[in-house]
Design a protein around this motif. Sequence first.
Motif, PDB file in Angstrom:
ATOM      1  N   UNK A   1     -23.226  23.068   3.940  1.00 28.78           N
ATOM      2  CA  UNK A   1     -23.220  23.426   3.035  1.00 28.78           C
ATOM      3  C   UNK A   1     -24.327  21.788   2.391  1.00 28.78           C
ATOM      4  N   UNK A   2     -24.354  20.640   3.555  1.00 25.59           N
ATOM      5  CA  UNK A   2     -25.267  19.965   3.768  1.00 25.59           C
ATOM      6  C   UNK A   2     -26.629  20.118   4.505  1.00 25.59           C
ATOM      7  N   UNK A   3     -26.180  20.794   5.663  1.00 24.85           N
ATOM      8  CA  UNK A   3     -27.429  21.139   5.623  1.00 24.85           C
ATOM      9  C   UNK A   3     -28.205  21.702   5.052  1.00 24.85           C
ATOM     10  N   UNK A   4     -27.531  22.321   4.134  1.00 25.75           N
ATOM     11  CA  UNK A   4     -28.656  22.956   3.132  1.00 25.75           C
ATOM     12  C   UNK A   4     -28.606  22.658   2.173  1.00 25.75           C
TER      13      UNK A   4
ATOM     14  N   UNK B   1     -35.358  26.669  12.161  1.00 23.42           N
ATOM     15  CA  UNK B   1     -33.537  26.335  12.724  1.00 23.42           C
ATOM     16  C   UNK B   1     -32.601  25.525  12.259  1.00 23.42           C
ATOM     17  N   UNK B   2     -32.996  24.852  11.214  1.00 23.78           N
ATOM     18  CA  UNK B   2     -32.440  24.071   9.999  1.00 23.78           C
ATOM     19  C   UNK B   2     -31.352  24.817   9.777  1.00 23.78           C
ATOM     20  N   UNK B   3     -32.226  26.235   9.423  1.00 22.48           N
ATOM     21  CA  UNK B   3     -31.376  27.202   8.726  1.00 22.48           C
ATOM     22  C   UNK B   3     -30.295  28.095   9.011  1.00 22.48           C
ATOM     23  N   UNK B   4     -30.144  28.727  10.706  1.00 19.29           N
ATOM     24  CA  UNK B   4     -29.794  29.141  11.985  1.00 19.29           C
ATOM     25  C   UNK B   4     -28.896  28.417  11.441  1.00 19.29           C
ATOM     26  N   UNK B   5     -28.964  26.642  12.217  1.00 16.23           N
ATOM     27  CA  UNK B   5     -27.744  25.797  12.556  1.00 16.23           C
ATOM     28  C   UNK B   5     -26.315  25.835  10.625  1.00 16.23           C
ATOM     29  N   UNK B   6     -27.059  25.876   9.497  1.00 18.89           N
ATOM     30  CA  UNK B   6     -26.016  25.722   9.072  1.00 18.89           C
ATOM     31  C   UNK B   6     -25.871  27.491   8.062  1.00 18.89           C
ATOM     32  N   UNK B   7     -26.359  28.699   9.256  1.00 20.49           N
ATOM     33  CA  UNK B   7     -25.587  29.210   8.786  1.00 20.49           C
ATOM     34  C   UNK B   7     -24.352  29.553   9.229  1.00 20.49           C
ATOM     35  N   UNK B   8     -24.159  29.567  10.957  1.00 19.89           N
ATOM     36  CA  UNK B   8     -23.684  29.372  11.802  1.00 19.89           C
ATOM     37  C   UNK B   8     -21.952  28.226  11.183  1.00 19.89           C
ATOM     38  N   UNK B   9     -22.647  26.996  11.023  1.00 26.07           N
ATOM     39  CA  UNK B   9     -21.722  26.421   9.600  1.00 26.07           C
ATOM     40  C   UNK B   9     -20.771  26.918   9.288  1.00 26.07           C
ATOM     41  N   UNK B  10     -21.291  27.368   7.516  1.00 24.49           N
ATOM     42  CA  UNK B  10     -21.551  28.546   6.644  1.00 24.49           C
ATOM     43  C   UNK B  10     -20.085  29.713   6.908  1.00 24.49           C
ATOM     44  N   UNK B  11     -20.541  30.112   8.444  1.00 30.15           N
ATOM     45  CA  UNK B  11     -19.890  31.070   8.609  1.00 30.15           C
ATOM     46  C   UNK B  11     -18.558  30.423   9.065  1.00 30.15           C
TER      47      UNK B  11
END
Length: 227
Positions: free
Chosen positions: A57-60, A40-50
């Motif tokens: 990057x913090x979530x990454x 879930x964290x991965x799906x969230x950081x991807x949408x912010x990275x996009x």
Amino acid sequence: KVLNYFTRFEIGLWTTSVLLILLSFFAFDRGNYLTLIASIIGATFLIFNAKGNPIGQFLTIIFSILYGIISYGFSYYGEMITYLGMSMPMAIFAFISWLKNPYNNDKTEVKVNKLSKKEIVFMFVLTAFVTIVFYYILKYFNTSNLIPSTFSVTTSFLAVYLTFRRSPYFALAYAMNDLVLIVLWVLASIKEISYLSVVICFAVFFVNDMYGFINWKRIEKKQNKNG
């Protein structure tokens, strides 16, 4: 503010991603909640990275720690070493780089960078060196599925380097890495069916990374037009 920040498509993409992750977890796993949280964290950081937002990057950084622990559990030492020893430190550098390079002082959007031909050559030479070094390290530790694990290091290094340098192509490199990881975890799921949830997770990540590349090219075009 959050609803205004993300487009309807992006909200739909994130929602669909999380639902698929939850469904796959309860269908195939039901036990490893660390995998669920990381996904879930991965799906969230991807949408912010996009969106080119440093929060991604913090979530990454957090995701890299959790994924390293998960990889250790299946003796994927290559993944563990890659994420804890390379992806996490590079995410820290990328986080700092994105904060220091906002577009028009907008902290929610990083300024897109274009690599020179010399730097591209340097990047590929450095990637080849890292790949060779990691091959022997992973071989020494008797890493499961050595060849795809090594190729995962290659694609991961390209991705983190391009992320640090704020190139739109970081998302393509991550998409390539997602494909490698899908192969790795399919092999793992043959022995342990619960890892199918991880396979679905990286399939979701692949779609998100492809969108990330498309959106970064859109951002790059907008920034070049506006100056």
